[in-house]
Design an enzyme around this catalytic site. Structure first.
Site: not given
Length: 302
Positions: A11-13, A45, A69, A133, A137
């Site tokens: 992912g991005l991070l 997974d 996430a 969301y 978290k």
């Protein structure tokens, strides 16, 4: 040698974290992904508790950085079960197996656990999310701090970085408004602190170094760039960098999103600052660098 497991490594991070950690030859990286897993990335997974337990038991990491996430507020609102499965229940599995194995767990969270009414938020401020969301978290945070281990939570604001598509980041997706030159209304109400994933990755690497050197790192930490701005203001900066007009964009000073957003969740980052871990990348510099490293995105503007 420090064995570091990174979830959400595709992912991005996660990509930025893996890249930064791999630069230290003392680190052995166990990169984990799922839908975009490829060579060098373990397909795992995280919603399958038994698989997670078996994987960690086999790999025996010293550190787990939990980047994976469901980060999209609108998607979380429409499919809360899926958001909880990744943001809370997968976190429960990781916390359980990390407690048994002795691994240190760093859980990546969000400024959206706050309601945006009383910035700047200290690390010990009371949480009160206004959308699902943020609540999912927050539930992950409760699991981490309730594990009775020295695990840590790192809260972050809106992120940008090297992307494969503009949709990967809530910042770069705004570029679509520059490409479409029809008149558009843009949010100039919600205040965010866009932060570079490369900058965050350096901070996470520094946290791991401090932890492995014996520093006690547990509880809540914040990391954020110092710039605060609305989506409209981000677009003005990106438009100037790219030489594109923003005259068709109209600032709107009231909420515009389908899932409720907090007004201003600006974070105080005193705990990490006390360890000399601070953001050093202003938005104008970071976004220019991120776009330069994203050829698929820059090709759109040629």
């Amino acid at each position: 040698m420090v064995k570091i497991m990174v979830t959400g490594a595709t992912g991005l991070l996660g990509r930025a974290v893996v890249r930064e950690l791999q630069a230290n030859s003392n680190n052995q990286i166990i990169a984990c992904g799922y839908s975009r897993a490829k060579a060098g990335v373990h397909k795992l997974d995280l919603t399958q508790s038994a698989s997670v337990m078996a994987f960690v038991d086999t790999q025996r990491p010293d550190v787990i950085v939990h980047c994976a996430a469901e980060r999209r507020p609108d998607v979380s609102e429409k499919n809360p079960a899926a958001a909880l499965a990744l943001n809370a229940e997968a976190t429960r599995s990781l916390a359980s197996v990390a407690s048994q194995s002795g691994a240190w767990l760093l859980y990546i969270s969000t400024d959206y656990v706050f309601d945006g009414t009383a910035p700047r938020y200290a690390e010990n401020a009371l949480t009160h999310p206004v959308n699902f969301y943020g609540d999912s978290k927050r539930q992950g945070e409760v699991i981490i701090t309730g594990a009775k281990q020295d695990f840590a939570v790192l809260r972050l604001p809106i992120l940008y970085g090297e992307v494969e598509t503009v949709q990967e980041s809530a910042v770069t997706v705004l570029l679509n408004h520059l490409l479409d030159t029809t008149e558009q209304n843009i949010d100039d109400w919600a205040v965010r602190s866009p932060t570079s994933t490369a900058d965050i990755a350096v901070a996470i690497a520094q946290m791991i170094l401090a932890k492995t050197a014996g520093t006690t790192l547990s509880g809540y930490y914040h990391f954020s760039a110092s710039n605060t701005m609305s989506k409209y203001q981000m677009l003005l900066i990106m438009g100037e960098l790219l030489g594109l007009s923003t005259q068709h964009l109209n600032p709107v000073t009231s909420p515009t999103d389908s899932a409720k957003r907090p007004h201003d969740c600006t974070l105080s980052c005193e705990k990490l600052a006390s360890l000399s871990i601070q953001s050093k990348v202003p938005f104008e510099v970071g976004i220019e660098r991120a776009l330069a490293l994203s050829p698929n995105v820059m090709s759109i503007f040629k």
